[in-house]
Structures are given as structure tokens and as C-alpha cells.
Design a protein around this motif. Structure first.
Motif, PDB file in Angstrom:
ATOM      1  N   ALA A 116      28.787  33.143  44.100  1.00  0.00           N
ATOM      2  CA  ALA A 116      29.708  33.802  44.559  1.00  0.00           C
ATOM      3  C   ALA A 116      31.298  33.565  44.252  1.00  0.00           C
ATOM      4  CB  ALA A 116      29.534  34.054  45.962  1.00  0.00           C
ATOM      5  N   ILE A 117      31.892  34.642  43.803  1.00  0.00           N
ATOM      6  CA  ILE A 117      33.438  34.668  43.471  1.00  0.00           C
ATOM      7  C   ILE A 117      33.881  35.845  44.079  1.00  0.00           C
ATOM      8  CG2 ILE A 117      35.127  34.226  41.743  1.00  0.00           C
ATOM      9  CD1 ILE A 117      32.909  33.700  39.478  1.00  0.00           C
ATOM     10  N   PRO A 118      34.298  35.832  45.349  1.00  0.00           N
ATOM     11  CA  PRO A 118      34.775  36.926  46.080  1.00  0.00           C
ATOM     12  C   PRO A 118      35.990  37.126  46.044  1.00  0.00           C
ATOM     13  CG  PRO A 118      33.978  35.253  47.639  1.00  0.00           C
ATOM     14  CD  PRO A 118      33.779  34.528  46.254  1.00  0.00           C
ATOM     15  N   ASP A 119      36.679  36.042  46.006  1.00  0.00           N
ATOM     16  CA  ASP A 119      38.298  36.396  46.409  1.00  0.00           C
ATOM     17  C   ASP A 119      39.087  35.754  45.454  1.00  0.00           C
ATOM     18  OD1 ASP A 119      39.866  37.240  48.359  1.00  0.00           O
ATOM     19  OD2 ASP A 119      40.136  35.256  49.433  1.00  0.00           O
ATOM     20  N   SER A 120      38.822  35.424  44.116  1.00  0.00           N
ATOM     21  CA  SER A 120      39.882  34.836  43.488  1.00  0.00           C
ATOM     22  C   SER A 120      39.770  35.060  41.883  1.00  0.00           C
ATOM     23  CB  SER A 120      39.829  33.050  43.440  1.00  0.00           C
ATOM     24  OG  SER A 120      38.097  33.081  43.104  1.00  0.00           O
ATOM     25  N   THR A 121      39.060  36.152  41.672  1.00  0.00           N
ATOM     26  CA  THR A 121      38.982  36.772  40.203  1.00  0.00           C
ATOM     27  C   THR A 121      40.266  37.000  39.654  1.00  0.00           C
ATOM     28  OG1 THR A 121      38.314  38.816  40.863  1.00  0.00           O
ATOM     29  CG2 THR A 121      36.689  37.272  40.385  1.00  0.00           C
ATOM     30  N   ASP A 122      41.398  37.585  40.487  1.00  0.00           N
ATOM     31  CA  ASP A 122      42.583  37.857  39.932  1.00  0.00           C
ATOM     32  C   ASP A 122      43.127  36.571  39.117  1.00  0.00           C
ATOM     33  OD1 ASP A 122      42.125  40.158  41.201  1.00  0.00           O
ATOM     34  OD2 ASP A 122      43.681  39.782  42.822  1.00  0.00           O
ATOM     35  N   TYR A 123      42.817  35.440  39.396  1.00  0.00           N
ATOM     36  CA  TYR A 123      43.428  34.305  38.875  1.00  0.00           C
ATOM     37  C   TYR A 123      42.616  33.928  37.332  1.00  0.00           C
ATOM     38  CZ  TYR A 123      46.217  34.033  43.011  1.00  0.00           C
ATOM     39  OH  TYR A 123      47.006  34.419  44.053  1.00  0.00           O
ATOM     40  N   LEU A 124      41.811  35.007  36.964  1.00  0.00           N
ATOM     41  CA  LEU A 124      41.415  34.597  35.629  1.00  0.00           C
ATOM     42  C   LEU A 124      42.410  35.488  34.746  1.00  0.00           C
ATOM     43  CD1 LEU A 124      37.567  34.890  36.710  1.00  0.00           C
ATOM     44  CD2 LEU A 124      38.710  33.134  36.056  1.00  0.00           C
ATOM     45  N   VAL A 125      43.556  35.223  34.366  1.00  0.00           N
ATOM     46  CA  VAL A 125      44.380  35.808  33.834  1.00  0.00           C
ATOM     47  C   VAL A 125      44.230  36.546  32.268  1.00  0.00           C
ATOM     48  CG1 VAL A 125      46.897  35.674  33.096  1.00  0.00           C
ATOM     49  CG2 VAL A 125      46.124  34.649  35.142  1.00  0.00           C
ATOM     50  N   THR A 126      43.397  35.884  31.520  1.00  0.00           N
ATOM     51  CA  THR A 126      43.024  35.975  30.157  1.00  0.00           C
ATOM     52  C   THR A 126      41.609  36.783  30.219  1.00  0.00           C
ATOM     53  OG1 THR A 126      42.437  34.060  29.281  1.00  0.00           O
ATOM     54  CG2 THR A 126      44.811  34.815  29.251  1.00  0.00           C
ATOM     55  N   ARG A 127      41.079  37.290  29.016  1.00  0.00           N
ATOM     56  CA  ARG A 127      39.603  37.367  28.946  1.00  0.00           C
ATOM     57  C   ARG A 127      38.954  36.199  28.600  1.00  0.00           C
ATOM     58  NH1 ARG A 127      38.715  43.471  26.054  1.00  0.00           N
ATOM     59  NH2 ARG A 127      40.361  44.555  27.006  1.00  0.00           N
ATOM     60  N   LEU A 148      27.526  37.081  42.122  1.00  0.00           N
ATOM     61  CA  LEU A 148      28.234  38.085  42.948  1.00  0.00           C
ATOM     62  C   LEU A 148      29.664  37.978  42.839  1.00  0.00           C
ATOM     63  CD1 LEU A 148      27.895  39.794  46.414  1.00  0.00           C
ATOM     64  CD2 LEU A 148      30.016  38.760  45.827  1.00  0.00           C
ATOM     65  N   VAL A 149      30.495  38.866  42.154  1.00  0.00           N
ATOM     66  CA  VAL A 149      31.785  38.910  41.791  1.00  0.00           C
ATOM     67  C   VAL A 149      32.745  40.152  42.498  1.00  0.00           C
ATOM     68  CG1 VAL A 149      33.509  39.115  39.834  1.00  0.00           C
ATOM     69  CG2 VAL A 149      31.448  37.638  39.671  1.00  0.00           C
ATOM     70  N   THR A 150      33.746  39.851  43.025  1.00  0.00           N
ATOM     71  CA  THR A 150      34.487  40.954  43.422  1.00  0.00           C
ATOM     72  C   THR A 150      35.656  41.143  42.726  1.00  0.00           C
ATOM     73  OG1 THR A 150      33.934  40.330  46.001  1.00  0.00           O
ATOM     74  CG2 THR A 150      35.918  41.737  45.462  1.00  0.00           C
ATOM     75  N   ALA A 151      35.849  42.318  42.022  1.00  0.00           N
ATOM     76  CA  ALA A 151      36.884  42.607  41.098  1.00  0.00           C
ATOM     77  C   ALA A 151      37.876  43.950  41.554  1.00  0.00           C
ATOM     78  CB  ALA A 151      36.414  42.877  39.844  1.00  0.00           C
ATOM     79  N   LYS A 152      38.982  43.946  40.863  1.00  0.00           N
ATOM     80  CA  LYS A 152      39.899  45.116  41.153  1.00  0.00           C
ATOM     81  C   LYS A 152      39.893  45.793  39.802  1.00  0.00           C
ATOM     82  CE  LYS A 152      42.507  42.777  44.701  1.00  0.00           C
ATOM     83  NZ  LYS A 152      42.469  41.348  44.374  1.00  0.00           N
ATOM     84  N   PRO A 153      39.261  46.610  39.163  1.00  0.00           N
ATOM     85  CA  PRO A 153      39.203  46.982  38.028  1.00  0.00           C
ATOM     86  C   PRO A 153      40.506  47.815  37.723  1.00  0.00           C
ATOM     87  CG  PRO A 153      36.978  47.263  38.865  1.00  0.00           C
ATOM     88  CD  PRO A 153      37.859  46.874  39.921  1.00  0.00           C
ATOM     89  N   LYS A 154      40.804  47.838  36.496  1.00  0.00           N
ATOM     90  CA  LYS A 154      42.113  48.503  35.947  1.00  0.00           C
ATOM     91  C   LYS A 154      42.253  50.023  36.461  1.00  0.00           C
ATOM     92  CE  LYS A 154      43.932  47.450  32.376  1.00  0.00           C
ATOM     93  NZ  LYS A 154      44.246  47.190  30.541  1.00  0.00           N
ATOM     94  N   GLU A 155      41.097  50.694  36.393  1.00  0.00           N
ATOM     95  CA  GLU A 155      40.791  52.022  36.558  1.00  0.00           C
ATOM     96  C   GLU A 155      41.268  52.609  38.134  1.00  0.00           C
ATOM     97  OE1 GLU A 155      38.112  51.093  33.377  1.00  0.00           O
ATOM     98  OE2 GLU A 155      38.737  50.084  35.115  1.00  0.00           O
ATOM     99  N   THR A 156      40.836  51.537  39.196  1.00  0.00           N
ATOM    100  CA  THR A 156      41.175  51.949  40.164  1.00  0.00           C
ATOM    101  C   THR A 156      42.326  51.072  41.040  1.00  0.00           C
ATOM    102  OG1 THR A 156      39.454  50.162  40.928  1.00  0.00           O
ATOM    103  CG2 THR A 156      38.789  52.601  40.850  1.00  0.00           C
ATOM    104  N   PHE A 157      43.033  50.283  40.321  1.00  0.00           N
ATOM    105  CA  PHE A 157      44.107  49.516  41.189  1.00  0.00           C
ATOM    106  C   PHE A 157      45.486  50.216  40.912  1.00  0.00           C
ATOM    107  CE2 PHE A 157      47.300  46.219  41.005  1.00  0.00           C
ATOM    108  CZ  PHE A 157      46.946  45.277  41.882  1.00  0.00           C
ATOM    109  N   GLN A 158      46.198  50.241  41.825  1.00  0.00           N
ATOM    110  CA  GLN A 158      47.539  50.729  41.894  1.00  0.00           C
ATOM    111  C   GLN A 158      48.562  49.858  42.558  1.00  0.00           C
ATOM    112  OE1 GLN A 158      47.576  54.235  44.301  1.00  0.00           O
ATOM    113  NE2 GLN A 158      45.427  53.507  45.321  1.00  0.00           N
TER     114      GLN A 158
END
Length: 260
Positions: A116-127, A148-158
Motif C-alpha cells: 500500500a502507498i496511501p499517503d505519499s505518492t505526491d512525493y514522486l515528482v517525476t515519471r 493499492l495506491v492513492t493518487a490525485k490525478p491532474k484531471e481532478t486536482f485543483q
């Protein structure tokens, strides 16, 4: 510069995750972590094929708040690279093994039923960061295991502004968080944290600035597919919305993949 040197991100030095790590528990609402982590547990169990998952590798485990719930269902191993967060997690969950490491490069020589990576995927800064983290997870999964990965895709982030407050034993804390999509830095956003800490009436102010990754849903899907994962996705609402200043939404997209 060597790959090992490249793999020493600012997280190891950021005040928010070291000398200010104590503020996370001070501001945290246990009920919200129960709801969020419970959602992840049910998704992992519902996605798994065959036997119920019993072991979980938690990458980017932070201060161990999710692990309070995870450890009721799995034997948990946590990995983080911030000394302050590891100290808090070990104190909070002495029955969980916590290891110092980077989710992009760590290799434990073990296989788990779930990662599980539920709370730190923002810190993956590059592809490249993103693909390496997914590959790390797959390397640690048994065949048929769940990522399981929790993300904030560009399409829904504001852009959003958040305010959190807490008070206890003569200490009052206000945390203001500004999330901003910088048009001059593609595939990233900025998070600025301002801490107002009043202890016995004396004010100290602390600031932390993070540049974080922001990828399209297609990029996330491709990373899963390229790693050989069959995947599904769910939307998780209602975790952070009440902290947004002047209202707004903050939907989280949760990807769950099966290792073929």
C-alpha cells in the motif's frame, strides 16, 4: 551524481516530516483515519484473489496513523525515509516493524500479500520516480498480490487552501496549507505549509515548501499496465473537504492492481 545520491530527496530534511512531525498527531482526527484506512483495507481484501491477505508492506508509512488500522488486519512492515516520522511511528506502533528506506529503490528480499502507498505518492515528482516506485511495489508482491495506491490525478486536482487547528495543554496550533498548480513547472504542484504555534501565549512561525508530482490518470494507468498489473479504481471523497477554506472538493483516486 550517482543514483544513490539522487535518491536522497528533500523529505529527509523537510521540517514538516522531522522537527514538526509531532503536529500530525496533534491535528489528526482518529475517526478520519479509521474511515480512510478502513476503506483501503476493504478494497485490498475485496481485490485479492484466493486467500485473505495477511501481510502488508506500507511504503511511505509516515507517522503510522494508517497503521493503527492496518495492523488489525495484516502483519505490517512500514518504510519511510523521514527520521521524524519513523520516530513517531515506532512510538505509536511498537508492534510494527519500521524500516528507513526510499520507496523508489528499497529492496527487502521479501514478498507480501499486499503493498500500500496511501499517503505519499505526491512525493514522486517525476515519471521516473513514479515508475520506480510501482516497480518497487511489484518486486515485493507475491503472485496474485494487491498493490493499492492513492493518487490525485491532474484531471481532478485543483488549487486549494486548507486550515487545521488543535489545542491541548496550553499549546495552540494552526496549520495553513496552500496547494498551487504552477503553470511554469509541468506535472507538479506546490504545497506550502505555514505553522502558527502558540505555547503559553508565545508565538513561533514555521514555513515549509514542497514541490510535488501531479500526473494524469493515463500516466498512472500506464505505470500499472507496464508493471504487469490488472487494475481497478475507486473514488474516495470526504476525507479532507471539511478543512478546505471557502469550500471545494478534494477527491482521491485509489488504484488497486493485481500482480499477474
Amino acid at each position: 551524481m550517482s543514483r544513490q545520491e539522487e535518491d536522497q530527496p528533500m523529505a529527509a530534511m523537510w521540517p514538516a516530516y522531522n522537527e514538526l512531525a509531532w503536529t500530525e498527531e496533534f491535528l489528526a482526527d482518529p475517526a478520519e483515519y479509521e474511515y480512510e484506512a478502513g476503506f483501503y483495507v476493504e478494497l485490498i481484501k475485496g481485490t485479492a484473489m484466493g486467500d485473505t491477505p495477511r501481510t502488508l508492506l506500507h511504503l511511505g508509512s509516515g507517522a503510522g496513523m494508517h497503521d493503527r488500522v492496518f495492523k488489525r488486519h495484516f502483519r505490517v512492515t512500514g518504510v519511510d525515509l523521514s527520521p521524524g516520522m519513523l520516530e513517531k511511528a515506532r512510538a505509536k506502533n511498537p508492534d510494527v516493524q519500521y524500516l528507513d528506506g526510499d520507496m523508489r529503490s528499497i529492496r527487502l528480499g521479501q514478498k507480501f500479500d499486499a503493498v500500500a502507498i496511501p499517503d505519499s505518492t505526491d512525493y514522486l515528482v517525476t515519471r521516473d520516480d513514479l515508475y520506480r516506485a510501482v516497480n518497487t511495489a511489484v518486486e515485493h508482491l507475491k503472485t496474485g498480490g494487491v498493490l493499492l495506491v492513492t493518487a490525485k490525478p491532474k484531471e481532478t486536482f485543483q488549487n486549494n487552501n486548507f486550515a487545521y487547528t488543535g489545542e491541548k495543554d496550553g499549546l495552540h496550533l494552526t496549520l495553513l496549507e496552500n496547494n498551487y498548480i504552477n503553470p511554469y513547472r509541468p506535472d507538479t504542484y506546490e504545497a506550502v505549509f505555514v505553522y502558527l504555534i502558540r505555547q503559553q501565549g508565545e508565538l513561533t512561525i514555521h514555513m515549509d515548501h514542497h514541490v510535488l508530482g501531479l500526473f494524469s490518470k493515463r500516466t498512472w494507468e500506464q505505470a500499472f499496465w507496464d508493471a504487469g498489473l490488472d487494475m481497478q479504481e475507486k473514488i474516495l471523497d470526504g476525507v479532507y473537504e471539511r478543512y478546505i477554506i471557502d469550500g471545494g472538493s478534494y477527491p482521491l483516486t485509489v488504484f488497486a492492481g493485481i500482480k499477474n
